[in-house]
Design an enzyme around this catalytic site. Structure first.
Site, short mmCIF file in Angstrom:
data_model
loop_
_atom_site.label_atom_id
_atom_site.label_comp_id
_atom_site.label_asym_id
_atom_site.label_seq_id
_atom_site.Cartn_x
_atom_site.Cartn_y
_atom_site.Cartn_z
N ASP A 20 0.85 -1.19 0.00
CA ASP A 20 0.00 0.00 0.00
C ASP A 20 0.89 1.24 0.00
O ASP A 20 1.64 1.46 0.95
CB ASP A 20 -0.89 -0.05 1.26
CG ASP A 20 -1.64 1.25 1.49
OD1 ASP A 20 -1.85 2.01 0.53
OD2 ASP A 20 -2.03 1.50 2.67
N ASP A 98 -6.13 -10.57 -15.12
CA ASP A 98 -7.29 -11.45 -14.99
C ASP A 98 -8.37 -11.06 -15.98
O ASP A 98 -8.60 -9.87 -16.22
CB ASP A 98 -7.85 -11.32 -13.56
CG ASP A 98 -8.04 -12.67 -12.90
OD1 ASP A 98 -8.91 -13.43 -13.36
OD2 ASP A 98 -7.33 -12.95 -11.92
N ASP A 200 -10.89 -16.45 -15.77
CA ASP A 200 -11.63 -16.88 -14.59
C ASP A 200 -12.82 -17.80 -14.92
O ASP A 200 -13.55 -17.57 -15.89
CB ASP A 200 -12.18 -15.60 -13.93
CG ASP A 200 -12.86 -15.83 -12.59
OD1 ASP A 200 -12.14 -16.08 -11.62
OD2 ASP A 200 -14.10 -15.74 -12.52
N GLU A 263 -8.85 -21.00 -15.73
CA GLU A 263 -9.21 -21.57 -14.43
C GLU A 263 -10.32 -22.59 -14.67
O GLU A 263 -11.45 -22.24 -14.97
CB GLU A 263 -9.71 -20.50 -13.46
CG GLU A 263 -9.98 -21.09 -12.09
CD GLU A 263 -10.91 -20.28 -11.21
OE1 GLU A 263 -10.81 -20.40 -9.99
OE2 GLU A 263 -11.77 -19.53 -11.74
N HIS A 329 -5.46 -17.59 -4.54
CA HIS A 329 -6.23 -16.74 -3.63
C HIS A 329 -7.54 -17.38 -3.17
O HIS A 329 -8.29 -16.76 -2.42
CB HIS A 329 -6.53 -15.41 -4.34
CG HIS A 329 -7.39 -15.59 -5.55
ND1 HIS A 329 -6.95 -16.23 -6.68
CD2 HIS A 329 -8.67 -15.25 -5.79
CE1 HIS A 329 -7.93 -16.27 -7.57
NE2 HIS A 329 -8.99 -15.69 -7.05
N ASP A 330 -7.83 -18.58 -3.65
CA ASP A 330 -9.06 -19.27 -3.23
C ASP A 330 -8.78 -20.47 -2.33
O ASP A 330 -9.71 -21.17 -1.93
CB ASP A 330 -9.84 -19.79 -4.46
CG ASP A 330 -10.32 -18.68 -5.37
OD1 ASP A 330 -10.66 -17.59 -4.87
OD2 ASP A 330 -10.35 -18.90 -6.60
C1 GLC Z 1 -12.87 -17.70 -9.53
C2 GLC Z 1 -11.98 -16.80 -8.72
C3 GLC Z 1 -12.66 -16.52 -7.41
C4 GLC Z 1 -13.97 -15.81 -7.69
C5 GLC Z 1 -14.82 -16.63 -8.65
C6 GLC Z 1 -15.92 -15.79 -9.21
O1 GLC Z 1 -13.02 -18.97 -8.96
O2 GLC Z 1 -10.71 -17.37 -8.56
O3 GLC Z 1 -11.85 -15.76 -6.56
O4 GLC Z 1 -14.65 -15.60 -6.51
O5 GLC Z 1 -14.10 -17.11 -9.75
O6 GLC Z 1 -15.41 -14.86 -10.13
CA CA Z 2 -3.40 1.96 -1.32
#
Ligand code: GLC
Ligand code: CA
Length: 533
Positions: A20, A98, A200, A263, A329-330
């Protein structure tokens, strides 16, 4: 810059949590730019993927996009992005961003128009259906984030479809205008110099066109609102998946050296796992690949890893690039799901496999899942599912040093800093020759210099008694062996040929093979052996 085939790894950055710079507690694009030197000179990674930074109500932290061709002010400006891209490129780092083609935010101008009236030109950009006679949802599909996949709209008297949250309406991929709009989004960023997209949730872009009910899952005993209650036969992974992905790879091919990573979670109810990944390569393996997710879905078992990775790599002998992701991140952090020691083993594994390894930010120092209190939780997606802690624990701020906010920023961050920042941080691990960061740095450098690591063949070897996952990599007459002890007891193994240990997860002194090519691996120890030629 290296081509996509030549890169040593892909490093995922969750922009909110990296650095940040303007004291609002949220990571930003200038923060990433500030860390380019870390990425190129210290860690030494050839490509980064940024999770979404587009304008968004942030209901799903950027996976609910309200404008595909801009930057959310919380992350900076388009100029900040351009600056980041230039800095990355001049340091030899590729930038992947993304793309979320399955759904937009309900605040996107397209959806606002679409929901405005039944006969507006954007109506058919989303999936609208009349209620059943009794007023209920058009079919029985369930949302991945909990509840039904349908939300009723009072103004126009119809339901709209959402694979995820109600704030994330699904685009209608049966409408060619939608496909063209997404293709133009890709061109917008490619024209700016972006090197690729992580795409995604592609399982949603083809569904059964008649929107037939999903069949009941006979083995499931829970309640009908639970996702497992149905076999998800019609609501996702439809027959046109590959054809639609090809409309994306076609755009990538209009440019030089661009790459897409999809993904895609195969669904065991839809048949065998591995062929489902292979099917995704059918879009165009020269410019795309799916993530291979079995590395975090498989139970911790050496032989299971051995056979799965072997079958996968054997299946991909037509030049497809495997992309191995064992966290993101999931998913829970590797060091938490397993342990710090096992995280070292996974680093050695990932960085000595073929293809492109994915390293999630913070995993290079062994960051662990945050322990968050109920009022610190932010992830609404998981709150819907009633999960404990959701995905926030693996999204806590990057730990750069041991200062109050771990070098992430100067004010209280959006998610709390992990309590282990004193020991788990970049500054400290830089001075510790045996740290996980140094393992990554050394193996990434090794991988960069060594074509064998990227292009060499892959073959699983059975060298121990079931607790060791070992494999051979071979290229132009050179051979390397990786042996990974998956157990917490020592394991005796005999390597297929004589060689020298060049890396190990328990460094201090590198162990050596005995004259009969045997070696005892310590608990969770992994070694990389260069064959004597
Ligand atoms: C994918 C992403 C996830 C998101 C979902 C809906 O699985 O990695 O973080 O919540 O799609 O876009
Ligand atoms: Ca910031």
């Amino acid at each position: 810059m290296k081509s996509w085939r030549e890169i040593n790894a892909l490093y995922q950055i969750y922009p909110r949590s990296y650095r940040d710079t303007n004291r609002d507690g949220v990571g930003d694009l200038p923060g990433i730019t500030e860390k380019i030197e870390y990425l190129s000179d210290i860690l030494g990674v050839d490509a980064i993927w940024l999770s979404p930074f587009y304008p968004s109500p942030q209901i799903d932290y950027g996976y609910d996009i309200s404008d595909y061709c801009a930057v959310d002010p919380v992350f900076g400006t388009l100029d900040d992005f351009q600056n980041l891209l230039e800095e990355a490129h001049s340091n030899g780092i590729k930038v992947m961003i993304d793309l979320v083609p399955n759904h937009t935010s309900d605040q996107h101008a397209w959806f606002k128009e679409s929901r405005g009236s039944n006969d507006n030109p954007k109506r058919d950009w989303y999936v609208w259906r009349d209620p059943k006679e009794d007023g209920s949802e058009p079919n029985n599909w369930l949302s991945v984030s909990g509840g039904k996949s349908w939300t009723f709209d009072e103004t126009t008297g119809q339901y709209y479809l959402h694979t995820f949250m109600p704030e994330q309406p699904d685009l209608n991929w049966e409408n060619p205008e939608v496909i063209e709009a997404i293709q133009n989004v890709m061109r917008f960023w490619f024209d700016k110099g972006v090197d690729g997209f992580r795409v995604d949730a592609i399982w949603g872009i083809s569904k059964d066109e008649s929107l037939a009910d999903d069949p009941k899952n006979p083995g499931f005993e829970g309640s009908p609102d639970e996702f497992g209650y149905y076999i998800h036969k019609h609501c996702k992974q439809g027959p046109k998946t590959v054809e639609r992905l090809r409309q994306l790879t076609d755009v990538a091919k209009e440019y030089d050296d661009r790459f897409l990573i999809f993904e895609y979670y195969p669904d065991d109810k839809l048949g065998e796992m591995l062929p489902q990944y292979k099917m995704i390569y059918g879009a165009d393996a020269s410019v795309s690949a799916p993530f291979f997710f079995e590395g975090f879905r498989l139970p911790w078992h050496a032989e299971l890893f051995g056979t799965t990775f072997h079958e996968y790599c054997t299946m991909l002998e037509g030049g497809e690039i495997p992309v191995f992701g064992i966290s993101n991140h999931d998913q829970p952090r590797i060091a938490s799901r397993l342990s710090q020691e096992q995280a070292r083993l996974m680093a050695l594994m990932q960085l000595t496999l073929p293809g492109i390894p994915l390293v999630y930010y913070g995993d290079e120092i062994g960051m662990e899942d945050g322990n968050l209190s109920a009022d610190e939780l932010r992830d609404q997606f998981d709150a819907l599912k009633g999960g404990m802690g959701g995905r926030d624990p693996e999204r806590t701020p990057m730990q750069w040093d041991d200062s109050e906010y771990a070098g992430f920023g100067d004010v209280k961050p959006w998610l709390p800093i992990h309590a282990n920042k004193e020991t788990v941080n970049v500054a400290r691990q830089l001075f510790d020759h045996d740290s996980l960061l140094m393992i990554h740095r050394a193996l990434l450098a090794f991988r960069s210099m060594n074509d064998l690591m990227k292009y060499g063949s892959f073959e699983t070897m059975f060298v121990g008694n079931g607790y060791v996952f070992a494999y051979k990599r071979e290229y132009e007459g050179k051979r390397y062996y990786t042996a990974l002890n998956f157990d917490n007891t020592p394991q005796f193994v005999t390597m297929p040929e004589m060689g020298k240990v060049v890396y190990a997860t328990h460094p201090v002194d590198l162990p050596e093979l005995a004259d009969d090519r045997s070696i005892t691996l310590r608990p969770y120890e992994g070694i990389l052996v260069e064959a004597t030629v």
